[in-house]
Design a protein around this motif. Structure first.
Motif: not given
Length: 195
Positions: A124, A128, A179, A182-183
């Motif tokens: 991850d 990122s 992020y 992604e969430k």
């Protein structure tokens, strides 16, 4: 983190590299005495192992010894930091891969959740950081992993402080968006029926 390595000027560091790569053993010994502790500390922060840190330090010193006169270095600190970072990250990834591969079946079964979470977190983080340009990556890594303040990052990258500050905050914004995106994709949608 010891900052002896960052207190040396670019010109002085470039001279060290030039002299060392031309075979001057006295300069190599002086450089080793003055700066290896700083480099070791930086490397250790990546690899988290004494043996691996010593191995990477030897690789970095070998890169300096064998640099020769391939092409002039515009920013000696940035060049050296990049060599240290690349070697450290590569070794850390090799160590993680070797650690995962060396687990026996029973160990793997016992700690699979832990290992998978480590791998997932590493992947991850690597994914990122790919959303950033190389300049943005260097800026963030110097600050976050290297523990340097933005004025020091500015000096190492040879970029004006205001521009480094803008790059840093823009990079953080991009990472935050990454992020958050992604969430968003991980959350179950409320309009789905589970009949």
């Amino acid at each position: 983190m010891p900052l002896e390595l960052f207190s040396v000027s670019n010109k002085e560091l470039a001279n060290y590299i030039k002299e060392i790569s031309s075979g001057n053993e006295e300069v190599l010994e002086e450089f080793y005495r003055k700066y290896t502790q700083s480099m070791y500390t930086m490397i250790y922060s990546y690899v988290k192992s004494k043996e691996s840190a010593e191995e990477v330090l030897q690789d970095v010193l070998m890169d300096i010894v064998t640099y020769g006169f391939r092409k002039p270095i515009k920013n000696a600190k940035a060049w050296l930091f990049k060599v240290i970072m690349n070697a450290s990250v590569k070794k850390a990834m090799e160590d993680k891969k070797q650690q995962t591969e060396s687990l026996s079946e029973s160990e793997y079964t016992i700690c699979d959740d832990y290992v998978f979470s480590m791998i997932e977190e590493s992947i991850d983080q690597l994914e990122s950081i790919k959303c950033l340009t190389p300049t943005e990556q260097n800026c963030v890594l110097l600050s976050v992993i290297g523990g340097l303040k933005l004025p020091e990052v500015s000096e190492i990258m040879d970029i004006p402080y205001e521009k480094v500050r803008n790059i840093y905050y823009y990079s953080l914004k991009k990472l935050r968006q990454y992020y958050e995106k992604e969430k968003f994709y991980e959350q179950p949608r409320s309009d789905q029926s589970f009949a």
